[in-house]
Write a protein that holds these residues in place. Structure first.
Motif, mmCIF file in Angstrom:
data_model
loop_
_atom_site.group_PDB
_atom_site.id
_atom_site.type_symbol
_atom_site.label_atom_id
_atom_site.label_comp_id
_atom_site.label_asym_id
_atom_site.label_seq_id
_atom_site.Cartn_x
_atom_site.Cartn_y
_atom_site.Cartn_z
ATOM 1 N N GLU A 88 -3.486 -20.784 93.507
ATOM 2 C CA GLU A 88 -3.308 -21.788 92.467
ATOM 3 C C GLU A 88 -1.949 -22.478 92.532
ATOM 4 O OE1 GLU A 88 -4.095 -20.128 88.660
ATOM 5 O OE2 GLU A 88 -6.143 -19.514 89.151
ATOM 6 N N HIS A 89 -0.881 -21.699 92.622
ATOM 7 C CA HIS A 89 0.448 -22.332 92.579
ATOM 8 C C HIS A 89 1.384 -21.810 93.661
ATOM 9 C CE1 HIS A 89 1.809 -18.595 90.714
ATOM 10 N NE2 HIS A 89 0.810 -18.723 89.857
ATOM 11 N N GLY A 90 0.833 -21.219 94.698
ATOM 12 C CA GLY A 90 1.660 -20.716 95.784
ATOM 13 C C GLY A 90 1.831 -21.730 96.894
ATOM 14 N N SER A 91 2.646 -21.369 97.889
ATOM 15 C CA SER A 91 2.860 -22.223 99.062
ATOM 16 C C SER A 91 3.095 -21.320 100.272
ATOM 17 C CB SER A 91 4.065 -23.146 98.853
ATOM 18 O OG SER A 91 5.269 -22.393 98.905
ATOM 19 N N PRO A 92 2.923 -21.859 101.491
ATOM 20 C CA PRO A 92 3.174 -21.038 102.685
ATOM 21 C C PRO A 92 4.589 -20.462 102.730
ATOM 22 C CG PRO A 92 1.979 -23.033 103.274
ATOM 23 C CD PRO A 92 2.376 -23.183 101.841
ATOM 24 N N PHE A 93 5.548 -21.131 102.069
ATOM 25 C CA PHE A 93 6.919 -20.626 102.067
ATOM 26 C C PHE A 93 7.018 -19.268 101.388
ATOM 27 C CE2 PHE A 93 11.207 -20.332 100.161
ATOM 28 C CZ PHE A 93 11.948 -20.358 101.327
ATOM 29 N N ASP A 94 6.082 -18.970 100.495
ATOM 30 C CA ASP A 94 6.089 -17.669 99.823
ATOM 31 C C ASP A 94 5.946 -16.531 100.834
ATOM 32 O OD1 ASP A 94 6.330 -18.960 97.410
ATOM 33 O OD2 ASP A 94 4.181 -18.934 96.976
ATOM 34 N N LEU A 95 5.251 -16.784 101.927
ATOM 35 C CA LEU A 95 5.108 -15.758 102.969
ATOM 36 C C LEU A 95 6.446 -15.506 103.655
ATOM 37 C CD1 LEU A 95 1.691 -16.650 104.684
ATOM 38 C CD2 LEU A 95 2.161 -14.869 102.995
ATOM 39 N N VAL A 96 7.249 -16.564 103.813
ATOM 40 C CA VAL A 96 8.572 -16.396 104.418
ATOM 41 C C VAL A 96 9.430 -15.498 103.536
ATOM 42 C CG1 VAL A 96 10.642 -17.590 105.202
ATOM 43 C CG2 VAL A 96 8.400 -18.635 105.543
ATOM 44 N N ARG A 97 9.411 -15.750 102.224
ATOM 45 C CA ARG A 97 10.166 -14.912 101.292
ATOM 46 C C ARG A 97 9.680 -13.470 101.334
ATOM 47 N NH1 ARG A 97 9.057 -15.942 96.287
ATOM 48 N NH2 ARG A 97 10.949 -14.975 95.466
ATOM 49 N N ALA A 98 8.367 -13.297 101.374
ATOM 50 C CA ALA A 98 7.815 -11.947 101.411
ATOM 51 C C ALA A 98 8.227 -11.219 102.683
ATOM 52 C CB ALA A 98 6.287 -12.020 101.309
ATOM 53 N N ALA A 99 8.166 -11.913 103.823
ATOM 54 C CA ALA A 99 8.561 -11.292 105.095
ATOM 55 C C ALA A 99 10.035 -10.908 105.067
ATOM 56 C CB ALA A 99 8.275 -12.249 106.250
ATOM 57 N N PRO A 113 -0.185 -16.939 110.865
ATOM 58 C CA PRO A 113 0.166 -18.234 110.265
ATOM 59 C C PRO A 113 -0.182 -18.327 108.782
ATOM 60 C CG PRO A 113 -0.879 -18.552 112.403
ATOM 61 C CD PRO A 113 -1.029 -17.098 112.069
ATOM 62 N N ASP A 114 -1.259 -17.668 108.354
ATOM 63 C CA ASP A 114 -1.721 -17.827 106.973
ATOM 64 C C ASP A 114 -1.607 -16.556 106.138
ATOM 65 O OD1 ASP A 114 -3.590 -16.454 108.443
ATOM 66 O OD2 ASP A 114 -5.334 -17.356 107.439
ATOM 67 N N ARG A 115 -1.049 -15.474 106.707
ATOM 68 C CA ARG A 115 -0.982 -14.209 105.956
ATOM 69 C C ARG A 115 -0.062 -13.220 106.643
ATOM 70 N NH1 ARG A 115 -6.750 -11.205 107.382
ATOM 71 N NH2 ARG A 115 -6.831 -11.835 109.559
ATOM 72 N N MET A 127 5.509 -4.965 94.161
ATOM 73 C CA MET A 127 6.633 -5.882 94.349
ATOM 74 C C MET A 127 6.134 -7.261 94.770
ATOM 75 S SD MET A 127 9.702 -5.791 97.207
ATOM 76 C CE MET A 127 8.575 -6.441 98.471
ATOM 77 N N LEU A 128 5.181 -7.303 95.693
ATOM 78 C CA LEU A 128 4.673 -8.571 96.202
ATOM 79 C C LEU A 128 3.886 -9.328 95.133
ATOM 80 C CD1 LEU A 128 3.582 -7.224 99.684
ATOM 81 C CD2 LEU A 128 5.419 -8.879 99.276
ATOM 82 N N ARG A 129 3.135 -8.596 94.320
ATOM 83 C CA ARG A 129 2.396 -9.263 93.229
ATOM 84 C C ARG A 129 3.359 -9.829 92.205
ATOM 85 N NH1 ARG A 129 -1.249 -4.522 93.943
ATOM 86 N NH2 ARG A 129 -3.141 -5.307 94.978
ATOM 87 N N ALA A 130 4.487 -9.141 91.978
ATOM 88 C CA ALA A 130 5.502 -9.664 91.058
ATOM 89 C C ALA A 130 6.132 -10.939 91.601
ATOM 90 C CB ALA A 130 6.572 -8.603 90.813
ATOM 91 N N MET A 131 6.047 -11.151 92.917
ATOM 92 C CA MET A 131 6.551 -12.382 93.538
ATOM 93 C C MET A 131 5.461 -13.453 93.583
ATOM 94 S SD MET A 131 8.602 -10.554 96.700
ATOM 95 C CE MET A 131 8.921 -12.103 97.548
#
Length: 233
Positions: A88-99, A113-115, A127-131
Motif C-alpha cells: 500500500e505505501h511501501g517502496s523498493p527503497f524499504d528493502l535497502v533499509r531492511a538489508a 530485486p523484489d524481495r 523488527m521488520l514489520r515495525a519498519m
C-alpha cells in the motif's frame, strides 16, 4: 561410499548434456555451507564430501568423485522468511533499509530485486514489520549473499584482475593508476642515479707532483730567441 574432493562451480566447462545426465543431490543451506559432510544422491549412493576448508556449495555446482563421477547439487527448499515492501505505501527503497539493518546484525540474507530472504527468526520478523515491511513464511531454496572478501565460497564473484593492456580496445579508457585505485605499486621506477656522496677521509688516489725537466733552449723549441743576449767577448 563415494569420496568427493572436487567441485566445479556451476558446472563450469561441462556440456549441458553431461549436466542433464548427472545424478543430483538436494542439500539445504545448513549443509552447503560446510566443507565436509555426508549425503545421498538421486541414485541412492552414499557420498562422503571432503572439500577445501571454507568452500561453500551452491545450487548448480557439480561435485566430482575420485572415480570421476559427477553429481549436480540442487538447493533444497527450506523454511525462510520472505521480506517485501508494503503493497500500500511501501517502496523498493524499504528493502535497502531492511538489508542495511539486517547486515548490521550479521544476518545472512538472500538478495533479490523484489524481495529479501532470511532464515526464520521471530525477533527479526517483528523488527521488520515495525519498519512497515511485509514478512511471510515460505519454503524456498536459500542462497544467501556471499561476503565481498570471502576467501572460501564462490558466490557471485567476478575476476576484476587488471592485466596490463598495451593496446586497449578502441574507445575503452585505459586504467589510470593513482591513489585509491587498489593496485599495489611497487617503487621500482627508473630514477636518475643519485649523485655519489662526497668522499670522506683521505682519498685513496694521491696526486703526485712531478718536477718537469728544465727547459733547454735550442733549435725547434718554439721560442723566439733574439740576438740581443749581450754576449761578452
Amino acid at each position: 561410499m563415494l569420496t568427493v574432493n572436487k567441485i566445479l562451480p556451476q558446472g563450469l566447462g561441462l556440456a549441458p548434456v553431461l549436466l542433464k545426465r548427472a545424478a543430483t543431490v538436494e542439500l539445504d543451506w545448513d549443509v552447503r555451507q560446510k566443507s565436509r559432510f555426508d549425503a545421498t544422491d538421486s541414485q541412492g549412493r552414499h557420498l562422503g564430501v571432503f572439500l577445501p576448508r571454507g568452500t561453500v556449495v551452491r545450487g548448480g555446482d557439480v561435485l566430482v568423485t575420485e572415480s570421476g563421477d559427477m553429481v549436480r547439487v540442487l538447493a533444497a527448499p527450506q523454511p525462510v522468511l520472505v521480506i517485501t515492501p508494503c503493497a500500500e505505501h511501501g517502496s523498493p527503497f524499504d528493502l535497502v533499509r531492511a538489508a542495511y539493518h539486517l547486515g548490521n546484525r550479521h544476518v545472512q540474507i538472500e538478495l533479490r530485486p523484489d524481495r529479501l530472504q532470511i532464515e526464520p527468526d521471530h525477533v527479526l520478523a517483528d523488527m521488520l514489520r515495525a519498519m512497515h515491511l511485509t514478512v511471510r513464511e515460505a519454503s524456498e531454496a536459500f542462497e544467501p549473499e556471499g561476503g565481498a572478501y570471502a576467501a572460501g565460497g564462490h558466490g557471485h564473484t567476478h575476476d576484476h584482475g587488471h592485466s596490463p593492456e598495451v593496446n586497449p580496445p578502441h574507445g575503452a579508457p585505459g586504467h589510470v593508476h593513482g591513489p585509491g585505485c587498489g593496485h599495489s605499486h611497487a617503487h621500482d621506477h627508473a630514477h636518475d642515479p643519485a649523485p655519489a656522496p662526497a668522499p670522506r677521509g683521505k682519498p685513496i688516489g694521491i696526486a703526485i707532483k712531478i718536477e718537469a725537466a728544465p727547459h733547454v733552449h735550442g733549435p725547434g723549441c718554439g721560442h723566439d730567441h733574439g740576438d740581443g743576449h749581450g754576449h761578452k767577448h
